[in-house]
Every structure is written in structure tokens, then in C-alpha cells.
Motif scaffolding. Structure first.
Motif, PDB file in Angstrom:
ATOM      1  N   GLU A   9       0.791  -1.220   0.000  1.00 58.03           N
ATOM      2  CA  GLU A   9       0.000   0.000   0.000  1.00 58.03           C
ATOM      3  C   GLU A   9       0.829   1.279   0.000  1.00 58.03           C
ATOM      4  O   GLU A   9       0.262   2.374   0.007  1.00 58.03           O
ATOM      5  CB  GLU A   9      -0.926  -0.003   1.210  1.00 58.03           C
ATOM      6  CG  GLU A   9      -0.232   0.107   2.552  1.00 58.03           C
ATOM      7  CD  GLU A   9      -1.197  -0.021   3.713  1.00 58.03           C
ATOM      8  OE1 GLU A   9      -1.277   0.910   4.520  1.00 58.03           O
ATOM      9  OE2 GLU A   9      -1.883  -1.073   3.796  1.00 58.03           O
ATOM     10  N   ASP A  10       2.136   1.168   0.034  1.00 56.16           N
ATOM     11  CA  ASP A  10       2.965   2.368   0.067  1.00 56.16           C
ATOM     12  C   ASP A  10       3.646   2.579  -1.279  1.00 56.16           C
ATOM     13  O   ASP A  10       4.337   1.685  -1.777  1.00 56.16           O
ATOM     14  CB  ASP A  10       4.030   2.252   1.148  1.00 56.16           C
ATOM     15  CG  ASP A  10       4.884   3.504   1.211  1.00 56.16           C
ATOM     16  OD1 ASP A  10       4.431   4.500   1.793  1.00 56.16           O
ATOM     17  OD2 ASP A  10       5.986   3.498   0.637  1.00 56.16           O
ATOM     18  N   TYR A  34       6.233   4.371  -2.138  1.00 55.80           N
ATOM     19  CA  TYR A  34       7.698   4.391  -2.105  1.00 55.80           C
ATOM     20  C   TYR A  34       8.256   2.971  -2.015  1.00 55.80           C
ATOM     21  O   TYR A  34       9.164   2.599  -2.772  1.00 55.80           O
ATOM     22  CB  TYR A  34       8.182   5.235  -0.925  1.00 55.80           C
ATOM     23  CG  TYR A  34       9.660   5.523  -0.974  1.00 55.80           C
ATOM     24  CD1 TYR A  34      10.209   6.268  -2.008  1.00 55.80           C
ATOM     25  CD2 TYR A  34      10.514   5.048   0.008  1.00 55.80           C
ATOM     26  CE1 TYR A  34      11.573   6.530  -2.063  1.00 55.80           C
ATOM     27  CE2 TYR A  34      11.872   5.304  -0.030  1.00 55.80           C
ATOM     28  CZ  TYR A  34      12.397   6.053  -1.069  1.00 55.80           C
ATOM     29  OH  TYR A  34      13.743   6.303  -1.133  1.00 55.80           O
ATOM     30  N   VAL A  53       0.075   9.103  -5.391  1.00 53.88           N
ATOM     31  CA  VAL A  53       0.028   7.746  -4.844  1.00 53.88           C
ATOM     32  C   VAL A  53       0.194   6.689  -5.931  1.00 53.88           C
ATOM     33  O   VAL A  53       0.987   5.753  -5.789  1.00 53.88           O
ATOM     34  CB  VAL A  53      -1.293   7.507  -4.081  1.00 53.88           C
ATOM     35  CG1 VAL A  53      -1.362   6.068  -3.559  1.00 53.88           C
ATOM     36  CG2 VAL A  53      -1.434   8.495  -2.929  1.00 53.88           C
ATOM     37  N   THR A  77      -5.710   2.594   3.862  1.00 49.68           N
ATOM     38  CA  THR A  77      -4.282   2.393   4.027  1.00 49.68           C
ATOM     39  C   THR A  77      -3.777   3.401   5.038  1.00 49.68           C
ATOM     40  O   THR A  77      -4.491   4.308   5.449  1.00 49.68           O
ATOM     41  CB  THR A  77      -3.541   2.557   2.690  1.00 49.68           C
ATOM     42  OG1 THR A  77      -3.447   3.950   2.368  1.00 49.68           O
ATOM     43  CG2 THR A  77      -4.242   1.811   1.574  1.00 49.68           C
ATOM     44  N   TYR A  78      -2.523   3.241   5.421  1.00 51.02           N
ATOM     45  CA  TYR A  78      -1.996   4.140   6.437  1.00 51.02           C
ATOM     46  C   TYR A  78      -1.789   5.557   5.899  1.00 51.02           C
ATOM     47  O   TYR A  78      -1.602   6.496   6.673  1.00 51.02           O
ATOM     48  CB  TYR A  78      -0.686   3.575   7.004  1.00 51.02           C
ATOM     49  CG  TYR A  78       0.568   3.974   6.243  1.00 51.02           C
ATOM     50  CD1 TYR A  78       1.399   4.974   6.734  1.00 51.02           C
ATOM     51  CD2 TYR A  78       0.905   3.366   5.037  1.00 51.02           C
ATOM     52  CE1 TYR A  78       2.547   5.357   6.052  1.00 51.02           C
ATOM     53  CE2 TYR A  78       2.046   3.741   4.357  1.00 51.02           C
ATOM     54  CZ  TYR A  78       2.865   4.730   4.866  1.00 51.02           C
ATOM     55  OH  TYR A  78       3.996   5.110   4.168  1.00 51.02           O
ATOM     56  N   LEU A  79      -1.853   5.746   4.585  1.00 46.10           N
ATOM     57  CA  LEU A  79      -1.647   7.061   3.977  1.00 46.10           C
ATOM     58  C   LEU A  79      -2.907   7.913   4.109  1.00 46.10           C
ATOM     59  O   LEU A  79      -3.517   8.318   3.122  1.00 46.10           O
ATOM     60  CB  LEU A  79      -1.258   6.909   2.501  1.00 46.10           C
ATOM     61  CG  LEU A  79       0.111   6.283   2.229  1.00 46.10           C
ATOM     62  CD1 LEU A  79       0.312   6.097   0.735  1.00 46.10           C
ATOM     63  CD2 LEU A  79       1.212   7.146   2.806  1.00 46.10           C
ATOM     64  N   PHE A 117       0.916  -0.540   9.234  1.00 42.87           N
ATOM     65  CA  PHE A 117       1.905  -0.678   8.160  1.00 42.87           C
ATOM     66  C   PHE A 117       3.314  -0.681   8.761  1.00 42.87           C
ATOM     67  O   PHE A 117       3.640   0.102   9.641  1.00 42.87           O
ATOM     68  CB  PHE A 117       1.772   0.482   7.174  1.00 42.87           C
ATOM     69  CG  PHE A 117       2.830   0.472   6.101  1.00 42.87           C
ATOM     70  CD1 PHE A 117       2.674  -0.297   4.964  1.00 42.87           C
ATOM     71  CD2 PHE A 117       3.989   1.227   6.241  1.00 42.87           C
ATOM     72  CE1 PHE A 117       3.652  -0.321   3.980  1.00 42.87           C
ATOM     73  CE2 PHE A 117       4.971   1.215   5.260  1.00 42.87           C
ATOM     74  CZ  PHE A 117       4.799   0.433   4.133  1.00 42.87           C
ATOM     75  N   TYR A 138       9.775   7.949   8.457  1.00 40.37           N
ATOM     76  CA  TYR A 138       8.541   8.551   7.969  1.00 40.37           C
ATOM     77  C   TYR A 138       8.638  10.062   8.117  1.00 40.37           C
ATOM     78  O   TYR A 138       9.460  10.581   8.886  1.00 40.37           O
ATOM     79  CB  TYR A 138       7.341   8.046   8.779  1.00 40.37           C
ATOM     80  CG  TYR A 138       7.082   6.565   8.655  1.00 40.37           C
ATOM     81  CD1 TYR A 138       6.193   6.072   7.711  1.00 40.37           C
ATOM     82  CD2 TYR A 138       7.740   5.657   9.486  1.00 40.37           C
ATOM     83  CE1 TYR A 138       5.957   4.711   7.597  1.00 40.37           C
ATOM     84  CE2 TYR A 138       7.515   4.294   9.374  1.00 40.37           C
ATOM     85  CZ  TYR A 138       6.623   3.816   8.425  1.00 40.37           C
ATOM     86  OH  TYR A 138       6.395   2.473   8.314  1.00 40.37           O
ATOM     87  N   GLN A 164       4.199   9.246   6.100  1.00 43.14           N
ATOM     88  CA  GLN A 164       4.516   8.710   4.783  1.00 43.14           C
ATOM     89  C   GLN A 164       5.947   8.216   4.787  1.00 43.14           C
ATOM     90  O   GLN A 164       6.871   8.931   5.194  1.00 43.14           O
ATOM     91  CB  GLN A 164       4.321   9.774   3.697  1.00 43.14           C
ATOM     92  CG  GLN A 164       4.454   9.202   2.296  1.00 43.14           C
ATOM     93  CD  GLN A 164       3.737  10.037   1.243  1.00 43.14           C
ATOM     94  OE1 GLN A 164       2.998  10.969   1.564  1.00 43.14           O
ATOM     95  NE2 GLN A 164       3.950   9.711  -0.006  1.00 43.14           N
ATOM     96  N   LEU A 165       6.141   6.979   4.341  1.00 43.80           N
ATOM     97  CA  LEU A 165       7.471   6.376   4.293  1.00 43.80           C
ATOM     98  C   LEU A 165       8.346   7.126   3.300  1.00 43.80           C
ATOM     99  O   LEU A 165       7.945   7.362   2.161  1.00 43.80           O
ATOM    100  CB  LEU A 165       7.361   4.899   3.892  1.00 43.80           C
ATOM    101  CG  LEU A 165       8.654   4.083   3.903  1.00 43.80           C
ATOM    102  CD1 LEU A 165       9.140   3.868   5.335  1.00 43.80           C
ATOM    103  CD2 LEU A 165       8.435   2.734   3.213  1.00 43.80           C
ATOM    104  N   SER A 197       5.145   2.100  11.329  1.00 39.84           N
ATOM    105  CA  SER A 197       4.406   3.363  11.342  1.00 39.84           C
ATOM    106  C   SER A 197       3.687   3.565  12.673  1.00 39.84           C
ATOM    107  O   SER A 197       3.350   4.698  13.032  1.00 39.84           O
ATOM    108  CB  SER A 197       3.402   3.402  10.189  1.00 39.84           C
ATOM    109  OG  SER A 197       2.401   2.399  10.357  1.00 39.84           O
TER     110      SER A 197
END
Length: 772
Positions: A180-181, A183, A233, A605-607, A629, A678, A692-693, A745
Motif C-alpha cells: 500500500e505504500d 515508495y 500515490v 491504508t496508512y496514507l 503498516f 517517515y 509517509q514512508l 508506522s
């Protein structure tokens, strides 16, 4: 010798010479493909419910009369040995070389999502498992092994990696993604591209772009996202693989965004991909997607219209068979609806790729290309060792509150091994693995490679423990008849190891995989009931989830002595899991997707910006994940200390941010920690994620050892797309940025604020994409 076969000439000269010699029919042929499925020798050769859109318009001789651009899946359509596949591929290439006027060979492509999708070839863990390793070097090594195997038998292009960023865990193809990330997806995907292409095989990014954001998590559904979400994204992993990985090919998504199908989106396939990012390879259609412009999107009245729209947008090659780019496209050219220059543009791209692959060289022969006469082993010991290493490093230990792991025969000499995944190695394999993708059409056919189950692996790994096995239930279905036996086994054991999750398949023939979208995130079938009834015995439970997506574990995990997540760990999944459970390998995997608490409150998602997180009292729905995450613990522990930020935390908007900390193994075992950095932009012109990573590093430490981990991140990595209308302007903004270092996270150990100074900067496709 023809000038296009002369390797001493410049590439452009060679292509121009060949183009000057070609008739229009020969040019059109280079944009098409042929799938020799008619000879599968099986009554059910269908690969999808939409088979009619994938079918060839004519037989072999007519399809290849003027040449062809691609040969589709010569190894992955039926269970051929490597020698049989070579013979068939050489036969087709010989028809092209000896039976057409110009004798141009075809590009042979195959699926390679979990390894070369051929009978007897190594089945690696799924991409979601690669992402759980956070190990780019290991994934690049795997990519090279896959590319080497494909090249050894004459395959020139692989249809992977999938760079779709997960937006809804219910989507069936989550297992195919890198999480889901954006990056993490970009870095792992680019590493895979580099590995495959190091062997002279073209990698293919898919699905460009937005496939995983389909409405309602349904396969082939419209995409409902804004331009900013697309830019910030969805697109970054593709951009990274194009600019950093020099990928050779891109495949479109089936979806449409805001009513515009990707297959006909000139702004996407040409404007973004080529004009902004400088992509120079080929764009290939996902199977049947050009024809779908008429049948599923209804933006074309005829297949001729569909051909015009796709070619104009920048679609170079039609896969898997030629339907629209043959006579229908010729009709558009005759009627002057399509400029000849567009035809030439696409053909030149195809020919340049064939030239780069050596297919136009004077000394090319299909026999040498396919390695005829050279022994080949598509599942050698080195591959299996690599597959096991990836599997081991992908296992995520979610919880170990009861210290039940690692397993110890002195403490638990009798273990009940329970669940549908406990003795079924098929649960370790993804939907694009050959055994799950093709062999279901051939009942009773051998798998062609060793696939040890967890039961077999544990018995070998821990001979001092007595294992009693009960399936309990199947992955899907409502049959509860096996539950009482499972309960009895658990009640009489010192510990119950319950293995639940997915069985991957295609288009409804599994609980995970393409077309196997889920209505909610409850474990399929009656598996929750199985776990509940085993827990009710009072015997300590280790819950092992082997799945292609995260499932809701709230209400179960808290009552277990330990919880482990594995994302379809491949052919060596059994031994890998056994080594982790025994303690021979300390778990080090981290979650590339969150684990939800409840089936219906999908955490997204974590975003998430603040508005996307749980707001007590505002909504009764709590979307806080059970495990966040990046989460994953070990059999040891790690401490973080001595945070240092360079330049007193003041960095220009065009400068580098340098941050470091000491990481120490504070436990009694050697272990691997994935240190994650992050950032948060507390005040911006648009609502932004609270985390955000932006960087990560993998460190291996002996007990008591420590190392300083340093990240160097360019201010460009904090950029975002601004403007209320999503006008596409990407900026780096002066102001405060919070940096957060931690083990996940949700487990931030150290943080510091820095100040980006100077003017607001507009950045473009030349911006820094990665950390160092």
C-alpha cells in the motif's frame, strides 16, 4: 546481408532501412500478436470469462503470413517440458523467419509474477511477500534468476512487475502487488526490473495506471480518484521504474478513470509516460483491452474505432492476439482516420526493441536463442535456496505475547497441527504460479516440482515434537463436519498451531487472485469458527495466516499465544515457515499492508490525512488497524537512540536532509531490523497523510551489537501535487517537516522537526526520487 541485420550500423539506421522495405501489411503485423492456444489438447482452454475478446481472428498460417510482433505465452499455456516448449517456440520462429518475406522473428513473452510461469519452473513467493522483506538487493537477485531462466529458453519479455498501489484490501489482486505504500512499491519494483533486465529480458510494468483503485475493490471496475491521488500515490512507482530502472515495456490497466479508459488515454500513455518521464520502450495492451474499448467501455462503435483510439493514445502492441490492429486498423488507415505516421511510430518502437534483443542480428537463429541442445533446469537448487530465503525474510511475526514461539519440544512436546493450510502446499502459491494458473485445467497432472507442505516441513524440522494433524475445514465453503476432530486434537495437545488463510485461483476459482474480490475482510469459509472453537479448548494457540490479502484478526489475535502472517511464500514456503517457527531463523518481515481489526471497517491504508483516521464520537466506525503498516516483531528486540539531524535541522528546499540514529540489538538472539523513516507535513496547501514512508534500511545485528543508520533524503521527496483543481504542479514547500524513525508506522521511537527554508520550488520529472 540486409542493412537491418548489420550490427556495425547505428540502431536508427538499421530500423529506418527495415521500415523503408516494409509494406503496410508487414508493418501492421509487427503491432499484433499470436497465441497458439488451438493445440492445447484440452477441452477447456479458456483462461478468462472474457475469452471472446482474446481470441485470434484467423488460424496460424494467416496470423503469421506477414510476420508478427509477439508470440504469446509459448510455455505458460499448457504443461510442456522445457524441451517441448523450446521445440514449439522454434517451430513458430522458423515459420516467421523462413515463411515470410522479411523473416523478422517475434518477441516471445511470458508471465513471471512469481517466477517464470512454465511447467517445472521455480515458484517464488508472491510480490506481497517480496515487499514484506523490504530487501531490494534480494528482490533484484530473484529478478535476475527469473530473467536468466526465461532467457535460457528463448523468452524475451516478462509481464511483471505489478506496481499497482493497494487502496482496498478486498481487491482480489492484492497478492500480486507490493503493498500500500508507493515508495516501497517503487523501490522493490524497480529492483525487480533491474534484475530481470540484467539478463537481457524486457520487464513490463503493470497496470498503468490505477487498477488497484477500482471502485468497490472489483476487478475491471471504474476508478474514482482525483488527479492528485493519481499523481502522488498511483504514479510514483511507475515513474521510479521508468526513470531509475529504465524499464523496457509498460502495460495498461483495464480500468477507466473519470470515464477515460487507460487504453485510450493519450495524456497518460504519451503525455505522462513519454513526454514527462522520457520512456522509450513499448506500450503493450493488457489482454483484450483494445477490443474492450468497444465492448466494456463503449467509447468505440467498432473494433476499427477502438484501434484508432488506442494507437493514437500511444498503444504500440495488441496482446494476446491480433483483433483490432489487423484489418480494422487497416480500414482506419484506408479511410484516413489514422495518420500513417502513427503506424510508423509504433512499428519503429517495436523494431527498436527487437533490435535491442538481438532478433534482427545476422547471426540470430531461433535454435540458439531458445538454447536448443543445452540442458536446462528451471528449478535448480540455487533457485530453491533463493526462494526459501525470500520466504523466510517475508514472514511477519505479528504477536508473541505468550512467548509460544519459537516452538520448543521441551515445553510443547505434543502439538496439534490444524487448519486447511497445514498440509496443503497449494496455499503457498499465488494465482499466477503455473500450478495454480494452468494445472487446474489438467486434473491429476503432476506439479512438476517439489512442493513440501508445512506438515512435512515441520516434521522434518522438529523431530522431537509429535504433531497430530486435523484439517478442520477447507479454505472456503460451509462444511463444519471436521471441526469436532480438530477440537479434540487441540484439547489433547500442549499447543495448537492453526493454519488458516487463502487458496489462490483465477476468476472465482479461489479466495484470492485475479477476479477473486472479497465482500469483506473476514477469513473465508468457516475458518473463523475453526479458530474460535480451538481457542475455546484453552490450549495455547499459535495462529498462522497464509493469505494473499490481510484479513481481520480482531477478537482472535488477542487471545492467541502468537500470531504469524505469511503472504503466499512460494514453493519453499513449508521449509521457510518451519525454520522460522523452530527459531532457526528469526522473523524479520514487516507488513506492506495493514491488518484490520474488524471485517467491515476497512482501515483503508496508512496514507490517511487526519480526516481519514478514527475520530471518536464523530463516527461509530473505528478504522484503526489491528497491526499497522511496517509492523513486525522478532525473537529479539531493538533499541533506538542518539537521534542526530545534520545542519541543525535547517535545510533549503533544494537540499538534502540527513538524519541518523543508533540501532542496538537489546535481546539475546541475532536478528534483522528494518529501520523506517517517515515524515509528516503538518501544514500544507492540501490535506496530506500524517505519515509517509520516505526511507528504510535493513540491518543485521548480533546480540548487544549496534550500528548507526543514516538516511540522506532530498527535499524533493517531500514534494506533493498542489492546487485545488489538481493542476499537476508538484511543489516543495518551505516550512516544518516532522521526521519519525521507528520500527513501524505505529512504533515510532525517535522524532525531530526540521525546517525547509527558502522559496517554494516547482519540481518536475527530474526530481530526486529515492533516498541514499
Amino acid at each position: 546481408m540486409n542493412p537491418w541485420n548489420d550490427t556495425s550500423l547505428d540502431a536508427d539506421e538499421r530500423v529506418k532501412a527495415l521500415m523503408a522495405e516494409m509494406t503496410r501489411a508487414e508493418k501492421l503485423a509487427q503491432l499484433g500478436s499470436y497465441w497458439a492456444k488451438a493445440n492445447v489438447g484440452n477441452g477447456d482452454a479458456r483462461v478468462a470469462p472474457i475469452e471472446e475478446a482474446l481470441a485470434a481472428r484467423s488460424g496460424e498460417s494467416a496470423a503469421l503470413a506477414h510476420g508478427i510482433g509477439h508470440l504469446t505465452r509459448p510455455y505458460g499455456t499448457r504443461p510442456l517440458t522445457a524441451e517441448e516448449g523450446r521445440a514449439e517456440l522454434v517451430r513458430l520462429q522458423r515459420l516467421l523467419i523462413d515463411g515470410t518475406r522479411l523473416g523478422i522473428p517475434a518477441i516471445a513473452h511470458e508471465e513471471c509474477l512469481t517466477g517464470f510461469a512454465a511447467f517445472g519452473a521455480t515458484v517464488y513467493p508472491t510480490p506481497l511477500a517480496w515487499a514484506a522483506t523490504f530487501d531490494t538487493g534480494l528482490v533484484e537477485e530473484m529478478g535476475a534468476a527469473i530473467g536468466r531462466d526465461m532467457a535460457s529458453v528463448g523468452v524475451h519479455q516478462g509481464l511483471a512487475p505489478v506496481l499497482d498501489v493497494v487502496r482496498d484490501y478486498r481487491w482480489g489482486r492484492v497478492e500480486e502487488t507490493l503493498g500500500e505504500d508507493p515508495y516501497l512499491t517503487g523501490l522493490i519494483g524497480t529492483a525487480y526490473v533491474r534484475g530481470v533486465q540484467s539478463q537481457g529480458v524486457v520487464a513490463t510494468l503493470k497496470h498503468f495506471a490505477g487498477h488497484a483503485a477500482s471502485r468497490g475493490a472489483r476487478n475491471h471496475a471504474p476508478v474514482s480518484i482525483g488527479a492528485r491521488e493519481m499523481a502522488d500515490v498511483i504514479l510514483p512507482p511507475f515513474e521510479m521504474a521508468v526513470r531509475e530502472g529504465a524499464v523496457g515495456s509498460v502495460m495498461n490497466t483495464y480500468t477507466d478513470q473519470d470515464g477515460v479508459p487507460a487504453c485510450a488515454d493519450q495524456s497518460l500513455l504519451t503525455g505522462v509516460l513519454r513526454d514527462q518521464w522520457g520512456f522509450t520502450g513499448t506500450v503493450v495492451s493488457d489482454y483484450g483491452s483494445i477490443a474492450f474499448l468497444r465492448t466494456m467501455h463503449r467509447v468505440a462503435a467498432t473494433e476499427a474505432d477502438a484501434a484508432r483510439l488506442a494507437l493514437t493514445a500511444g498503444m504500440d502492441i495488441e496482446l494476446p492476439n491480433t483483433r483490432c490492429y489487423g484489418d480494422p486498423l487497416a480500414q482506419q488507415l484506408d479511410e484516413r482516420q489514422v495518420a500513417p505516421e502513427l503506424l510508423d511510430r509504433a512499428v519503429e518502437r517495436v523494431l527498436h526493441q527487437k533490435l535491442q534483443l538481438g532478433l534482427l542480428d545476422a547471426d540470430y537463429t531461433p535454435e540458439a536463442d531458445a538454447g536448443v541442445g543445452t540442458p536446462v533446469d528451471l528449478d535448480p537448487p540455487a533457485n530453491r535456496t533463493l526462494a526459501r530465503t525470500i520466504a523466510e525474510r517475508s514472514v511477519v511475526l505479528l504477536a508473541n505475547e505468550g512467548a509460544a514461539l519459537p516452538l520448543d519440544g521441551a515445553r510443547t512436546p505434543a502439538i496439534a497441527l490444524i487448519g486447511p493450510g497445514a498440509d496443503d502446499s497449494g496455499t503457498f502459491l499465488g494465482c499466477y504460479s503455473f500450478p495454480n494458473h494452468v494445472l487446474p485445467k489438467y486434473p491429476g497432472h503432476p506439479a512438476g516440482l517439489a512442493l513440501p507442505s508445512l506438515r512435512e516441513a515441520l516434521t522434518a524440522e522438529l523431530p522431537d515434537i509429535t504433531f497430530t494433524y486435523e484439517q478442520g475445514c477447507t479454505v472456503s465453503g460451509n462444511d463444519r463436519s471436521g471441526l469436532p476432530a480438530a477440537v479434540r486434537a487441540a484439547a489433547s495437545a500442549d499447543l495448537a498451531l492453526v493454519v488458516v488463510g487463502d487458496r489462490s485461483g483465477m476468476f472465482g476459482n479461489g479466495t484470492s487472485g485475479e477476479g477473486c474480490d472479497a465482500p469483506d475482510l473476514k477469513l473465508p469459509g468457516v475458518q473463523v469458527d475453526l479458530v474460535e472453537e480451538v481457542l475455546a479448548t484453552g490450549t495455547p494457540v499459535v495462529l498462522l495466516v497464509v493469505s494473499g490479502r490481510p484479513y481481520a484478526l480482531g477478537g482472535l489475535a488477542e487471545r492467541c499465544a502468537a500470531v504469524v502472517q505469511a503472504f503466499m511464500p512460494g514453493e519453499e514456503g513449508g521449509p521457510a515457515l518451519a525454520r522460522v517457527l523452530s527459531g532457526r531463523v528469526s522473523p524479520s518481515g514487516k507488513l506492506p499492508v495493514q491488518i484490520p481489526a474488524t471485517p467491515g471497517s476497512n482501515p483503508g491504508t496508512y496514507l490517511n490525512p487526519p480526516l481519514g483516521r478514527y475520530s471518536e464520537g464523530i463516527s461509530v466506525l473505528d478504522n484503526t488497524p489491528l497491526y499497522p503498516f511496517g509492523h513486525g516483531i522478532s525473537y529479539t528486540s531493538f533499541g533506538y537512540e542518539d537521534l542526530h539531524v545534520a545542519d541543525e535541522g535547517r535545510v533549503p528546499t533544494d537540499g538534502f536532509i540527513e538524519v541518523s540514529c543508533l540501532v542496538r540489538n537489546t535481546g539475546e538472539r541475532a536478528g534483522r531490523e528494518i529501520v523506517q523513516l517517515y515524515y509528516d507535513d503538518p501544514v500544507a496547501q492540501v490535506a496530506r497523510p500524517t505519515q509517509q514512508l520516505v526511507a528504510f534500511d535493513v540491518v543485521d545485528l548480533e546480540p548487544g551489537a549496534q550500528t548507526r543508520v543514516t538516511f540522506r533524503v532530498h527535499a524533493d521527496q517531500t514534494s506533493y501535487t498542489k492546487g485545488a483543481s489538481g493542476d499537476g504542479q508538484r511543489i516543495v514547500e518551505p516550512g516544518t517537516i516532522r521526521l519519525m524513525l521507528g520500527s513501524s508506522s505505529g512504533d515510532i521511537r525517535l522524532s525531530a522537526d526540521i525546517e525547509l527554508t527558502g522559496p517554494q520550488r516547482r519540481v518536475g520529472a527530474d526530481r530526486h526520487l529515492t533516498h541514499s
